[in-house]
Scaffold this active site. Structure first.
Site, PDB file in Angstrom:
ATOM      1  N   GLU A 168     -12.990   2.696   5.216  1.00  0.00           N
ATOM      2  CA  GLU A 168     -12.976   2.167   6.573  1.00  0.00           C
ATOM      3  C   GLU A 168     -14.284   2.304   7.349  1.00  0.00           C
ATOM      4  O   GLU A 168     -14.657   1.385   8.099  1.00  0.00           O
ATOM      5  CB  GLU A 168     -11.854   2.855   7.373  1.00  0.00           C
ATOM      6  CG  GLU A 168     -10.461   2.514   6.900  1.00  0.00           C
ATOM      7  CD  GLU A 168      -9.404   3.349   7.601  1.00  0.00           C
ATOM      8  OE1 GLU A 168      -8.609   2.774   8.359  1.00  0.00           O
ATOM      9  OE2 GLU A 168      -9.383   4.576   7.376  1.00  0.00           O
TER      10      GLU A 168
ATOM     11  N   THR B   6      -3.811  11.148  10.674  1.00  0.00           N
ATOM     12  CA  THR B   6      -3.540  11.953  11.865  1.00  0.00           C
ATOM     13  C   THR B   6      -2.096  12.437  11.891  1.00  0.00           C
ATOM     14  O   THR B   6      -1.779  13.378  12.610  1.00  0.00           O
ATOM     15  CB  THR B   6      -3.861  11.161  13.138  1.00  0.00           C
ATOM     16  OG1 THR B   6      -3.202   9.894  13.096  1.00  0.00           O
ATOM     17  CG2 THR B   6      -5.367  10.923  13.247  1.00  0.00           C
TER      18      THR B   6
ATOM     19  N   ARG C  78      -7.854  -1.952   8.820  1.00  0.00           N
ATOM     20  CA  ARG C  78      -9.037  -1.172   8.428  1.00  0.00           C
ATOM     21  C   ARG C  78      -9.768  -0.594   9.649  1.00  0.00           C
ATOM     22  O   ARG C  78     -10.305  -1.314  10.474  1.00  0.00           O
ATOM     23  CB  ARG C  78      -9.965  -2.085   7.643  1.00  0.00           C
ATOM     24  CG  ARG C  78     -11.060  -1.388   6.877  1.00  0.00           C
ATOM     25  CD  ARG C  78     -11.830  -2.421   6.088  1.00  0.00           C
ATOM     26  NE  ARG C  78     -12.675  -1.820   5.056  1.00  0.00           N
ATOM     27  CZ  ARG C  78     -13.353  -2.534   4.152  1.00  0.00           C
ATOM     28  NH1 ARG C  78     -13.267  -3.852   4.153  1.00  0.00           N
ATOM     29  NH2 ARG C  78     -14.097  -1.925   3.253  1.00  0.00           N
TER      30      ARG C  78
ATOM     31  N   GLN D 205       0.818  -1.209   0.000  1.00  0.00           N
ATOM     32  CA  GLN D 205       0.000   0.000   0.000  1.00  0.00           C
ATOM     33  C   GLN D 205       0.852   1.259   0.000  1.00  0.00           C
ATOM     34  O   GLN D 205       0.318   2.358  -0.136  1.00  0.00           O
ATOM     35  CB  GLN D 205      -0.891   0.025   1.257  1.00  0.00           C
ATOM     36  CG  GLN D 205      -1.894  -1.091   1.361  1.00  0.00           C
ATOM     37  CD  GLN D 205      -2.579  -1.127   2.715  1.00  0.00           C
ATOM     38  OE1 GLN D 205      -2.456  -2.106   3.445  1.00  0.00           O
ATOM     39  NE2 GLN D 205      -3.311  -0.075   3.066  1.00  0.00           N
TER      40      GLN D 205
ATOM     41  N   ARG E  38      -5.835   7.167  17.243  1.00  0.00           N
ATOM     42  CA  ARG E  38      -7.142   7.148  16.583  1.00  0.00           C
ATOM     43  C   ARG E  38      -8.184   6.441  17.441  1.00  0.00           C
ATOM     44  O   ARG E  38      -9.368   6.797  17.415  1.00  0.00           O
ATOM     45  CB  ARG E  38      -7.049   6.512  15.195  1.00  0.00           C
ATOM     46  CG  ARG E  38      -8.329   6.619  14.395  1.00  0.00           C
ATOM     47  CD  ARG E  38      -8.138   6.176  12.955  1.00  0.00           C
ATOM     48  NE  ARG E  38      -7.578   7.218  12.117  1.00  0.00           N
ATOM     49  CZ  ARG E  38      -8.283   8.075  11.385  1.00  0.00           C
ATOM     50  NH1 ARG E  38      -9.613   8.031  11.419  1.00  0.00           N
ATOM     51  NH2 ARG E  38      -7.691   8.974  10.628  1.00  0.00           N
TER      52      ARG E  38
ATOM     53  N   ALA F 249      -6.079   5.210   5.552  1.00  0.00           N
ATOM     54  CA  ALA F 249      -6.863   6.237   6.248  1.00  0.00           C
ATOM     55  C   ALA F 249      -8.101   6.646   5.461  1.00  0.00           C
ATOM     56  O   ALA F 249      -8.606   7.754   5.635  1.00  0.00           O
ATOM     57  CB  ALA F 249      -5.995   7.458   6.561  1.00  0.00           C
TER      58      ALA F 249
ATOM     59  N   GLU G  99       0.644  -1.910   4.620  1.00  0.00           N
ATOM     60  CA  GLU G  99       1.058  -0.514   4.738  1.00  0.00           C
ATOM     61  C   GLU G  99       2.513  -0.432   5.175  1.00  0.00           C
ATOM     62  O   GLU G  99       3.351   0.168   4.516  1.00  0.00           O
ATOM     63  CB  GLU G  99       0.156   0.225   5.712  1.00  0.00           C
ATOM     64  CG  GLU G  99       0.467   1.721   5.813  1.00  0.00           C
ATOM     65  CD  GLU G  99      -0.543   2.491   6.637  1.00  0.00           C
ATOM     66  OE1 GLU G  99      -0.240   3.644   7.013  1.00  0.00           O
ATOM     67  OE2 GLU G  99      -1.645   1.969   6.904  1.00  0.00           O
TER      68      GLU G  99
END
Length: 778
Positions: free
Chosen positions: A720, A449, A349, A204, A317, A518, A239
């Protein structure tokens, strides 16, 4: 100005690779034809879970059939680290110590995948074993943390809690989740001239792979090219986690001067890669007799594993989403990030948001049971509202709240109250099959974030025949990003969609890209591509105005045609004329998300550009004799803003819900007391199957939806947020069990709510009912 085409934004079109997926023509990394001299890599590990490496005997490995090369940490030419945090705590190969079950210690390069795997198990790695720390509770007991505690608070929560007429408190454990992507971790490294390296990687985040490989190989980033056309699923697991396997393939390719492929077997993939963080959540809520929340105090403690990875932003988060859709007048949220001798947990996710929301929904449930009200009534009573009820725990005003209208719509269309009465009657008449119902909302913040990731680049070429080449920094993992961006570009230039060529993501074309994560893939990359297309259109408009001696305001693009005053010509003809006039027909585009800022030290700011919203009603049935359960019906209403592609978005909503349902019900990760993961294959780790899909699913996109912020065509992210709609399933299961005690209790039901967990919770509820005399008829 371009007119919207039937294939532009808003059109419900099939995924660009849908047919190729169905016929097997879609090429994934393992399908790429490789040179005849390609070698294959596997990794070997110690049998012990954690401890100091005392010695390694790899003689049998080197002498195994087909083995060409074996290397260890000392053989890494550059930095032996692929940590996304930059802390240096994620070695490519373990050096000095192992920290979790299966941590790679050496690599084997052989003539075939099977030969490499067969040789890898022959290594003898002696470990001075230590007692592992495996759970959050273990880590809290030993005070072992991977990062500093974080605190978020607003108002005098202590005084508000002390003076609240009613309080409730409890502890909730929520489990982790394996990504279980269909295509596992895989990389193919191919040496180029001058010592350069081309790496095809299922990732990703190609730019992060590029940067890490440069450091591991001891080369500049411009010597590394990373390319990916598509992934067979990722869900966050590619990721940061793809770096290690790409690095191993690249080191082996450089050492042996030939292509090397690293493809993890499913068992190895599940043992050696990170998962969704599991949490212990301790909560306390103060409220009044009407069910209005007055104060909240909660501590989120997560199992981060043996390295930092992405645990800080994941846990941040989680803190951001404890409130979900509810206003807390006063609040304290603590976050403890625990070290454990398990694989480093990572992005998944929702990225911590689902775990935070579980905490908020459990508190709502507790208030409802304590006040004798339906949970939906308490939810609506605590929704964000006017200015004095709009501030989040992190001091960001919620100025786009639409859940009042959306939930009212779903409440009516799903016949919530009629079904509620029917279910109460059914539970009173049949205590063997317990039925439950829940409507839960979702408010999910959209943006990275880490603010520097909120940027994207794109590259668009127009060739002399009018055909268009599109490239951008986003990656395609099945979510439909590429078709959405192509629709935006085709619409901007007023050409048919098939005139736009979708191409593989490559660090050689668009540099310094952010991860496709995200839920921001379309927000960022479609806007960057639109900016590139607009640049090209401005150039063509200026040329057409000059060439045909008309004002630029008289230039209009529509349906592959350009109108210049009274002159009409094809888009391709204008492009050819522009080429002959030496007009540049290639453009880059860039986009950065505006308005966002956040100070982690003060826990204040605006970390999100906007919020995505949705709500779901789930109905369940539980066999009280066995604990087996089924989701019998689901109604979903989701806000995608002005959807770029309703067909793709509806697919994302359904898939996200089912994946969330699996996390909350039957996907259980289990380690033995020694720290060995035992659920590392489909035989022991159960994701939802087709037969688990609810018998009735009514999924709609909210028709009034429109993003209040200036996103791409006023759309909203949809990757997500739908996963968290499945929290309604867990709440419905809890609702079913609460009927045993006349809906007066919050059952001790953690996640995943497996048949075993449900049976234990049912027994506990019945034991309590036998002492209090409560029952479903109450």
């Amino acid at each position: 100005m371009a007119e919207t085409l039937a294939q532009g934004p808003g059109a419900a079109l099939a995924h660009d690779s849908a047919l190729k997926h169905a016929t097997g023509e879609a090429l994934f990394i393992d399908d790429i034809p490789v040179p005849q001299n390609t070698l294959h890599l596997a990794v070997g590990s110690a049998r012990a879970v954690c401890g100091r490496i005392e010695s390694m005997d790899l003689g049998a490995v080197r002498n195994a059939p087909g083995v060409i090369d074996v290397f260890c940490a000392n053989d890494i030419p550059g930095h032996n680290d692929v940590s996304p945090s930059g802390r240096g705590d994620e070695p490519v190969l373990a050096d000095r110590e192992v920290r979790f079950d299966g941590e790679p210690v050496f690599a084997v390069v052989a003539t075939s995948h099977r030969a490499a795997r067969a040789a890898a198990v022959l290594g003898n790695v002696r470990i001075a074993s230590e007692k592992p720390i495996l759970t959050v509770d273990d880590a809290l007991h030993h005070q072992r943390f991977i990062s500093d505690e974080q605190l978020m608070q607003r108002g005098d929560w202590e005084n508000a809690m002390h003076s609240a007429p009613c309080t409730a408190a409890g502890t909730l454990y929520c489990g982790g989740q394996d990504h279980f992507y269909l295509e596992g971790q895989v990389s193919l490294a191919i040496p180029q001239e001058d010592g350069d390296m081309l790496v095809h990687c299922s990732t990703q985040h190609p730019s992060e792979i590029q940067q890490h490989l440069a450091k591991v190989l001891g080369k500049p980033a411009n010597a590394i090219t990373v390319e990916v056309r598509r992934m067979g699923g990722a869900f966050g697991g590619k990721e940061s986690q793809a770096c290690q396997w790409a690095a191993l393939a690249a080191v082996a390719a450089q050492r042996n001067a030939c292509p090397v492929k690293c493809r993890l077997d499913r068992d190895d993939d599940m043992r050696m890669t990170g998962k969704r963080h599991d949490f212990r959540i301790d909560w306390k809520v103060g409220h009044d007799a009407d069910g209005r929340i007055l104060a909240v105090d909660t501590t989120l403690a997560s199992r981060c594993g043996c390295a930092l990875d992405l645990s800080d932003p994941v846990n941040d988060r989680a803190m951001f989403h404890v409130d979900n859709a509810y206003f807390f007048p006063t609040v304290r949220i603590r976050s403890q990030r625990c070290f454990t001798n398990t694989v480093s947990n990572t992005a998944f996710r929702g990225f911590g948001g689902p775990q935070g929301m579980l905490a908020g929904e459990r508190m709502i449930e507790a208030v409802a049971r304590a006040t004798g009200q339906d949970p939906l009534t308490v939810r609506k009573r605590n929704f964000y509202g006017a200015k004095e009820r709009s501030l989040t725990p992190y001091h960001m005003p919620v100025d786009d709240f639409i859940l009042d209208e959306l939930v009212t719509d779903l409440e009516a269309s799903s016949h919530y109250w009629q079904r509620r009465e029917a279910i109460r009657a059914a539970n009173a008449n049949n205590p063997q099959v317990l039925r439950g119902l829940a409507l839960t909302p979702v408010k999910f913040g959209i943006s990275f974030t880490a603010s520097w990731f909120n940027q994207a680049g794109a590259l668009v070429h127009i060739y002399r025949d009018g055909s268009i080449h599109l490239n951008h920094g986003g990656t395609e993992m099945g979510q439909g990003l590429f078709i959405k961006v192509a629709q935006v570009v085709a619409n901007a230039l007023a050409v048919p969609l098939d005139q736009v060529k979708i191409t593989a993501t490559s660090t050689a074309k668009v540099p310094n890209t952010s991860a496709t994560a995200a839920s921001s893939g379309a927000d960022l990359n479609a806007m960057a591509a639109l900016n590139a297309a607009r640049t090209l259109k401005r150039r063509l408009s200026a040329f057409a105005a000059q060439h045909f001696a008309v004002d630029e305001g008289q230039i209009r693009f529509s349906d592959s045609t350009v109108h210049a005053g009274d002159t009409t010509l094809s888009f391709a003809k204008l492009v050819e004329l522009a080429y002959l006039a030496r007009v540049q027909l290639s453009a880059t585009g860039f986009y950065r998300t505006p308005k966002i800022h956040y100070n982690r030290k003060t826990a204040k700011g605006r970390p999100f550009y906007y919020f995505a919203y949705g709500a779901a009603v789930s109905e369940v049935a539980v066999d009280s004799l066995t604990g087996e359960s089924r989701v019998t019906a689901v109604d979903i209403l989701h806000d995608a803003g002005r959807s770029l592609n309703p067909a793709i978005d509806l697919g994302q909503v359904e898939g996200g819900f089912i994946q969330g349902m699996g996390w909350l019900t039957n996907e259980e990760l289990w380690w033995d007391d020694a720290g060995h993961l035992k659920t590392h294959a489909p035989s022991t780790y159960k994701i939802p199957t087709c037969s688990d899909r609810p018998g009735r699913m009514d999924i709609r996109l909210w028709s009034p939806g429109e993003n209040a912020q200036a996103t791409i065509h006023r759309s909203k992210a949809v990757g997500e947020p739908p996963l968290m709609l499945a929290i309604s399933v867990h709440q419905a299961l809890s609702d079913a069990l609460s009927s045993i005690n006349g809906y007066s209790t919050v059952p001790a039901l953690d996640t995943p709510a497996t048949a075993e967990a449900l049976l234990f919770a049912i027994q506990a509820e019945r034991k309590q009912a036998s002492t209090t005399g409560a029952g479903a008829q109450s």
